[in-house]
Design an enzyme around this catalytic site. Structure first.
Site, PDB file in Angstrom:
ATOM      1  N   ASP A   1      42.502  44.123  47.594  1.00 14.00           N
ATOM      2  CA  ASP A   1      43.302  44.762  46.560  1.00 14.00           C
ATOM      3  C   ASP A   1      43.208  46.282  46.695  1.00 14.00           C
ATOM      4  O   ASP A   1      42.150  46.826  47.024  1.00 14.00           O
ATOM      5  CB  ASP A   1      42.794  44.328  45.179  1.00 14.00           C
ATOM      6  CG  ASP A   1      43.618  44.896  44.045  1.00 14.00           C
ATOM      7  OD1 ASP A   1      44.778  44.486  43.909  1.00 14.00           O
ATOM      8  OD2 ASP A   1      43.099  45.760  43.322  1.00 14.00           O
TER       9      ASP A   1
ATOM     10  N   GLU B   1      46.444  45.293  50.894  1.00 12.57           N
ATOM     11  CA  GLU B   1      47.597  45.654  50.078  1.00 12.57           C
ATOM     12  C   GLU B   1      47.845  47.154  50.224  1.00 12.57           C
ATOM     13  O   GLU B   1      47.272  47.957  49.495  1.00 12.57           O
ATOM     14  CB  GLU B   1      47.348  45.304  48.605  1.00 12.57           C
ATOM     15  CG  GLU B   1      48.525  45.649  47.712  1.00 12.57           C
ATOM     16  CD  GLU B   1      48.137  45.870  46.258  1.00 12.57           C
ATOM     17  OE1 GLU B   1      49.032  45.799  45.404  1.00 12.57           O
ATOM     18  OE2 GLU B   1      46.951  46.145  45.976  1.00 12.57           O
TER      19      GLU B   1
END
Length: 604
Positions: free
Chosen positions: A229, A253
């Site tokens: 993330d 990400e």
């Protein structure tokens, strides 16, 4: 045969010995992403709820057949980390991204034994476990970073309590790479607000602790891969070292419109892969935003030249931070074309739970984080569920032929509404004509040869090339096509043929008729993040969308996400937390003005 090979590869895991799942072992996979709290097993959960609804790791086990029925062989679950407890200004930590201590588990999702049971259940089915990991920041409802506050934050459960472990509290200056790495995604505020205290992962005190912890975490729970993330907000060197210590596949990400920038994170000095945000923007613009196919070609060309290995990027259409694709368009034919593009362009396709049930709620959190049990009772007879299953079967079979699994598609021919992609033995034809779209198109230069018989694996329709090797495409409802030679279709057992003994699984394509538009309202222009091509429709696509939606949330020129403190604080992840484009003039250490040890807020 394909699934048997995967089971054999997992035997070391089943025997209790962890063997790292490598990039090469992941490239043939397809991933089903779910939010643990919202996928299965919960109770009443209203649309827009910001509270825990009761989904657990054990309840995911109960629905693995539903996931595997679509052909997925990897499951991505939301973060397992211990997070903020109780109600905040933006609800509870049901999504899992408000990390307090990544080394401990979130008790709302189950026990250590429950997570191990999920891992074992996946591996017994030949499936991989991917865990979302949020270690860019720790979360708190008090934004001060003095020693006393950190000692009391989250009932004293913060993993890092030394102020030196954090960067100064400051808003990000978007477009400034250093600022994006060291500033806070969410700076928080008063009134039980949520702040994301950016960790100084470049320091040995932080980096070493996380790297020393992660190998044991991976081994204990049999984890096969990480989704990182907010990867864009972590130093590339730290990510490389962290993933090396973990010994498993990592996909990051790196949110944003620039494929070139995202590509810098992949490689020997970075991480294995990143998600294909550029391809998402291309698909959203072309299949839901009315843009022409050269816009999609721009992103295809960028992917081919920007990634060190484009065959392991993660194509996707939506996720927990972005609008559900079906909220962008109510036309099922357009959505079908988009799904085919994400599965067969190349890479490791990822589907966000609920796409298979045509969920169109959203477009922003928390409405795009619905409880799946409220929709269609896990129906497996719907068109989209069956289409995804068929695409996984096609991809599974073609992956064992030639270089399909290590290749990506190239543009063979293009016109404003249509694009023909060649990927090894497959000719993929996409259109944005929509459900009422009809017409014909002649495609030359195919690999099928002259006077060759071909089969569309989506409809089981047949065609034939002419004496020059060209073939004519005819649309009746704006449907996509995936053509292969009749010989390959027969080898795979497609469309009623008997599979060859050495052809892998017998894959029977379900013929279905593309549906008409549902009549559901699509998005307004301002809801769609889309690139805009130049007059020549060349490689100059840019994000230009700006406006407001009915909720009052604003969209911004940065493609990363919506621009509200509400969205940012609720998701606490890279895409959702990119809310403020303003940068504070000076960053300060946020310290208390007294030494009482009580938790309170002071304004900067």
């Amino acid at each position: 045969m394909a699934h048997l090979a995967r089971l054999l590869a997992l035997l070391p895991l089943l025997g209790g010995v962890v063997q790292a799942a490598t990039k090469d072992e992941w490239r043939s996979r397809s991933i089903y992403q779910l939010i643990t709290d919202r996928f299965a097993g919960g109770g009443q959960c209203e649309l827009g709820s910001r509270s825990y609804c009761g989904g657990t790791w054990r309840s995911v086990i109960d629905k693995l057949d539903y996931i595997q029925g679509m052909g997925f062989d990897a499951v991505w679950i939301s973060p397992t980390a211990l997070g903020i407890e109780g109600q905040t200004k933006y609800g509870e930590n049901y999504h899992g991204y408000w990390t307090v201590d990544p080394t401990q588990l979130n008790p709302h999702f189950g026990t250590s034994d429950d997570l191990k049971a999920l891992s074992d259940a996946l591996h017994s089915k030949g499936m991989y476990l991917m865990v979302d990991i949020a270690i860019n920041a720790l979360a708190a409802t008090d934004y001060h970073i003095d020693a006393q506050t950190l000692a009391f934050d989250n009932d004293g459960k913060m993993l890092f309590k030394d102020p030196a472990n954090y960067h100064d509290r400051c808003n990000i200056k978007w477009g400034d790479h250093q600022s994006e790495e060291i500033r806070w995604l969410v700076t928080g505020g008063d009134d039980n607000d949520v702040a994301l205290l950016d960790l100084a992962t470049e320091t040995p005190a932080v980096a070493d602790k996380l790297k020393q912890w992660v190998p044991g975490y991976v081994k204990e729970y049999g984890i096969d891969g990480f989704r990182l993330d907010a990867s864009k907000h972590l130093g590339k060197g730290f990510q490389h070292d962290f993933c090396k210590a973990a010994g498993i596949f990592c996909i990051g990400e790196v949110a944003g419109d620039s494929t070139e920038y995202a590509g810098t994170y992949q490689g020997d000095d970075g991480i294995d892969s990143v998600f294909g945000f550029g391809m998402l923007y291309g698909a959203a613009a072309v299949f839901a935003g009315g843009k022409t196919m050269p816009t999609l070609r721009h992103y295809i060309n960028a992917a081919a030249t920007s990634y060190s290995d484009p065959s392991v990027i993660g194509p996707f259409l939506d996720n927990q931070d972005l609008p559900r694709f079906n909220s962008r368009t109510g036309d099922k034919s357009l959505a079908y074309n988009a799904i085919v593009s994400s599965f067969l362009y190349g890479g490791i396709p990822t589907v966000y739970y609920g796409l298979e049930q045509d969920i169109a709620d959203g477009p922003y959190d928390p409405n795009n984080r619905e409880a799946l049990w409220n929709y269609n009772n896990y129906n497996t007879a719907g068109d989209t569920y069956k289409r995804i299953a068929n695409l996984n079967k096609i991809r599974d079979f073609l992956g064992f032929k030639g270089s399909f699994s290590t290749s990506v598609a190239t543009v063979l021919k293009i016109q404003d509404q249509d694009i023909a992609l060649q990927r090894e033995d497959a000719l993929i034809v996409l259109t944005n004509r929509g459900s009422s779209g009809s017409g014909t198109w002649s495609i030359s230069g195919t690999k099928f040869g002259n006077n060759a018989d071909v089969v569309d694996l989506l409809s089981c329709g047949t065609a034939k090339t002419d004496a020059s090797g060209s073939m004519s495409i005819t649309w009746s409802t704006g449907q996509p096509f995936v053509f292969v030679s009749s010989q390959i279709a027969s080898e795979g057992g497609f469309c009623g043929a008997t599979a060859s003994s050495n052809a892998g699984n017998a894959l029977i394509a379900d013929p279905d008729t593309p549906l008409n538009a549902t009549g559901n309202p699509g998005p307004t222009d301002s809801d769609i993040v889309e690139p805009t091509a130049t007059k020549s429709q060349s490689n100059s696509a840019q994000v230009t969308s700006i406006g407001t939606v009915a909720s009052g949330q604003s969209t911004i020129t940065s493609p990363d996400a919506t621009s509200t403190a509400q969205t940012a604080s609720n998701t606490a992840s890279a895409s959702a937390a990119k809310g403020s484009e303003a940068s504070s003039g000076a960053c300060k250490r946020s310290r208390k003005r007294n030494g009482t040890g009580k938790r309170h807020h002071d304004h900067l």
